[in-house]
Design a protein around this motif. Structure first.
Motif, PDB file in Angstrom:
ATOM      1  N   GLY A 162      -0.855  -8.349  38.413  1.00 14.13           N
ATOM      2  CA  GLY A 162      -0.162  -7.255  37.766  1.00 14.13           C
ATOM      3  C   GLY A 162       0.212  -6.121  38.696  1.00 14.13           C
ATOM      4  N   SER A 163       0.425  -6.418  39.960  1.00  9.34           N
ATOM      5  CA  SER A 163       0.830  -5.395  40.928  1.00  9.34           C
ATOM      6  C   SER A 163       1.532  -6.077  42.095  1.00  9.34           C
ATOM      7  CB  SER A 163      -0.382  -4.605  41.427  1.00  9.34           C
ATOM      8  OG  SER A 163      -1.288  -5.469  42.100  1.00  9.34           O
ATOM      9  N   ARG A 164       2.172  -5.268  42.914  1.00 12.73           N
ATOM     10  CA  ARG A 164       2.789  -5.740  44.151  1.00 12.73           C
ATOM     11  C   ARG A 164       2.638  -4.667  45.218  1.00 12.73           C
ATOM     12  NH1 ARG A 164       6.803 -10.053  43.606  1.00 12.73           N
ATOM     13  NH2 ARG A 164       7.414 -10.429  41.440  1.00 12.73           N
ATOM     14  N   TRP A 165       2.553  -5.111  46.483  1.00 11.01           N
ATOM     15  CA  TRP A 165       2.590  -4.188  47.605  1.00 11.01           C
ATOM     16  C   TRP A 165       4.039  -3.896  47.964  1.00 11.01           C
ATOM     17  CZ3 TRP A 165      -1.545  -1.734  49.660  1.00 11.01           C
ATOM     18  CH2 TRP A 165      -2.826  -2.257  49.417  1.00 11.01           C
ATOM     19  N   SER A 166       4.331  -2.614  48.154  1.00 14.25           N
ATOM     20  CA  SER A 166       5.673  -2.241  48.587  1.00 14.25           C
ATOM     21  C   SER A 166       5.884  -2.638  50.038  1.00 14.25           C
ATOM     22  CB  SER A 166       5.883  -0.732  48.425  1.00 14.25           C
ATOM     23  OG  SER A 166       5.088  -0.004  49.355  1.00 14.25           O
ATOM     24  N   GLN A 167       7.155  -2.713  50.430  1.00 13.27           N
ATOM     25  CA  GLN A 167       7.554  -2.972  51.804  1.00 13.27           C
ATOM     26  C   GLN A 167       8.612  -1.941  52.193  1.00 13.27           C
ATOM     27  OE1 GLN A 167       8.783  -7.125  51.428  1.00 13.27           O
ATOM     28  NE2 GLN A 167       6.823  -7.834  52.234  1.00 13.27           N
ATOM     29  N   PRO A 168       9.005  -1.869  53.471  1.00 11.67           N
ATOM     30  CA  PRO A 168      10.034  -0.899  53.860  1.00 11.67           C
ATOM     31  C   PRO A 168      11.316  -1.088  53.046  1.00 11.67           C
ATOM     32  CG  PRO A 168       8.981  -1.816  55.810  1.00 11.67           C
ATOM     33  CD  PRO A 168       8.471  -2.607  54.642  1.00 11.67           C
ATOM     34  N   GLY A 169      11.869   0.013  52.541  1.00 11.61           N
ATOM     35  CA  GLY A 169      13.078  -0.058  51.723  1.00 11.61           C
ATOM     36  C   GLY A 169      12.810  -0.374  50.268  1.00 11.61           C
ATOM     37  N   GLY A 224       2.934  -1.517  52.263  1.00 13.26           N
ATOM     38  CA  GLY A 224       2.883  -0.071  52.114  1.00 13.26           C
ATOM     39  C   GLY A 224       1.784   0.351  51.165  1.00 13.26           C
ATOM     40  N   VAL A 225       2.141   0.508  49.877  1.00 12.66           N
ATOM     41  CA  VAL A 225       1.168   0.905  48.863  1.00 12.66           C
ATOM     42  C   VAL A 225       1.280  -0.044  47.674  1.00 12.66           C
ATOM     43  CG1 VAL A 225       1.158   3.312  49.563  1.00 12.66           C
ATOM     44  CG2 VAL A 225       2.785   2.558  47.813  1.00 12.66           C
ATOM     45  N   LEU A 226       0.259  -0.032  46.833  1.00 14.81           N
ATOM     46  CA  LEU A 226       0.207  -0.901  45.661  1.00 14.81           C
ATOM     47  C   LEU A 226       0.876  -0.194  44.483  1.00 14.81           C
ATOM     48  CD1 LEU A 226      -1.107  -3.739  45.291  1.00 14.81           C
ATOM     49  CD2 LEU A 226      -2.916  -2.575  44.023  1.00 14.81           C
ATOM     50  N   VAL A 227       1.804  -0.896  43.831  1.00 13.38           N
ATOM     51  CA  VAL A 227       2.524  -0.350  42.680  1.00 13.38           C
ATOM     52  C   VAL A 227       2.221  -1.222  41.471  1.00 13.38           C
ATOM     53  CG1 VAL A 227       4.762   0.338  41.775  1.00 13.38           C
ATOM     54  CG2 VAL A 227       4.347   0.421  44.238  1.00 13.38           C
ATOM     55  N   THR A 228       1.830  -0.591  40.358  1.00 12.41           N
ATOM     56  CA  THR A 228       1.444  -1.358  39.174  1.00 12.41           C
ATOM     57  C   THR A 228       2.349  -1.135  37.968  1.00 12.41           C
ATOM     58  OG1 THR A 228      -0.077   0.394  38.466  1.00 12.41           O
ATOM     59  CG2 THR A 228      -0.985  -1.359  39.861  1.00 12.41           C
ATOM     60  N   ARG A 229       2.966   0.056  37.857  1.00 14.47           N
ATOM     61  CA  ARG A 229       3.711   0.342  36.630  1.00 14.47           C
ATOM     62  C   ARG A 229       4.737   1.456  36.874  1.00 14.47           C
ATOM     63  NH1 ARG A 229       1.872  -1.002  31.476  1.00 14.47           N
ATOM     64  NH2 ARG A 229      -0.107  -1.483  32.468  1.00 14.47           N
ATOM     65  N   LEU A 230       5.870   1.361  36.170  1.00 20.50           N
ATOM     66  CA  LEU A 230       6.890   2.403  36.158  1.00 20.50           C
ATOM     67  C   LEU A 230       7.260   2.695  34.709  1.00 20.50           C
ATOM     68  CD1 LEU A 230       9.228   4.185  37.330  1.00 20.50           C
ATOM     69  CD2 LEU A 230      10.615   2.087  37.388  1.00 20.50           C
ATOM     70  N   THR A 231       7.219   3.956  34.325  1.00 19.26           N
ATOM     71  CA  THR A 231       7.602   4.354  32.970  1.00 19.26           C
ATOM     72  C   THR A 231       8.554   5.540  33.047  1.00 19.26           C
ATOM     73  OG1 THR A 231       5.689   5.810  32.716  1.00 19.26           O
ATOM     74  CG2 THR A 231       5.446   3.550  31.947  1.00 19.26           C
ATOM     75  N   VAL A 232       9.418   5.652  32.021  1.00 21.21           N
ATOM     76  CA  VAL A 232      10.312   6.803  31.912  1.00 21.21           C
ATOM     77  C   VAL A 232      10.253   7.351  30.496  1.00 21.21           C
ATOM     78  CG1 VAL A 232      11.854   5.973  33.719  1.00 21.21           C
ATOM     79  CG2 VAL A 232      12.336   5.399  31.333  1.00 21.21           C
ATOM     80  N   ALA A 233      10.467   8.650  30.376  1.00 23.50           N
ATOM     81  CA  ALA A 233      10.510   9.311  29.065  1.00 23.50           C
ATOM     82  C   ALA A 233      11.548  10.415  29.141  1.00 23.50           C
ATOM     83  CB  ALA A 233       9.144   9.872  28.680  1.00 23.50           C
ATOM     84  N   GLY A 234      12.385  10.512  28.113  1.00 25.81           N
ATOM     85  CA  GLY A 234      13.412  11.532  28.099  1.00 25.81           C
ATOM     86  C   GLY A 234      12.842  12.932  28.045  1.00 25.81           C
ATOM     87  N   VAL A 235      13.501  13.851  28.748  1.00 25.34           N
ATOM     88  CA  VAL A 235      13.127  15.273  28.744  1.00 25.34           C
ATOM     89  C   VAL A 235      14.275  16.045  28.105  1.00 25.34           C
ATOM     90  CG1 VAL A 235      12.540  17.275  30.141  1.00 25.34           C
ATOM     91  CG2 VAL A 235      11.721  15.006  30.813  1.00 25.34           C
TER      92      VAL A 235
END
Length: 207
Positions: free
Chosen positions: A103-110, A195-206
């Motif tokens: 449930g995660s991935r390591w980032s890479q350059p770009g 790079g770093v470990l990324v597990t989740r991205l969420t967005v909410a309207g402002v």
């Protein structure tokens, strides 16, 4: 209409059938395998999608894990959702990331992530769950996040996954695209240029 246009115009069943026919005619081309899991799932064929995804993951273990993600980024539209679980149905949403790991991935350059919010809003609060666990040599790396319609946001991570939030305004009807810049490291037997470990991205309207 080309196959890519069918995917981008919201016709996943037609696009999946066309990619399957292309795969039959040119079995040496791996592009269909990169996009079919997502298209089949959108077309309501979840079991076939799971089988395809497992085969794709086996075929593109590191250091080649970024290749199908890159192809899907070009061929598929950003997924229409307010929450992206990284490492699960993320084709079309990521570029320059390693193979999925629990449930995660390591980032890479770009590295970049994107999604199309389900509700229009003038601005969005964007939240990423990030961490820098072992075996990364960086216990508290400084990372920078940036998306269209907003200034760069800097954060200092820890070993433990945590949410990091900022705001952006991509423009009416446009997807939220987040660019991630993080220190790179390499160790034997580990993902290349991680790079770093990324597990989740969420967005909410402002408002």
């Amino acid at each position: 209409m080309c196959i890519r246009d069918r995917a981008w115009s919201g016709r996943p069943a037609e696009a999946a059938a066309a990619y399957q026919e292309a795969e039959r005619r040119q079995p040496e081309c791996w592009l269909p395998s990169a996009v079919l899991p997502q298209l089949l799932r959108q077309a309501g064929r979840g079991e076939e999608a799971d089988e395809r995804l497992e085969a794709l993951t086996r075929a593109f273990k590191r250091p080649r894990a970024w290749e199908p993600l890159e192809a899907a980024w070009d061929e598929l539209p950003p997924p229409r959702t307010d929450e992206l679980v990284v490492g699960r149905d993320d084709a079309g949403a990521l570029r320059r990331f390693g193979d999925p790991r629990g449930g995660s991935r390591w980032s890479q350059p770009g590295a970049a992530l994107r999604l199309q919010p389900t509700q229009p809003a003038p601005r969005y609060r964007v939240t990423l769950e990030l961490a820098s666990p072992q075996p990364s040599p960086h216990a508290a790396p400084a990372v920078r996040l940036r998306c269209a319609g907003g200034p760069p946001a800097g954060f200092q991570l820890t070993r433990v996954p945590a949410p990091y939030a900022f705001e952006c305004a991509p423009g009416p009807g446009r997807p939220v695209v987040v660019e991630l810049d993080a220190p790179i490291w390499n160790r034997p037997g580990r993902p290349v240029d991680a790079g770093v470990l990324v597990t989740r991205l969420t967005v909410a309207g402002v408002p």
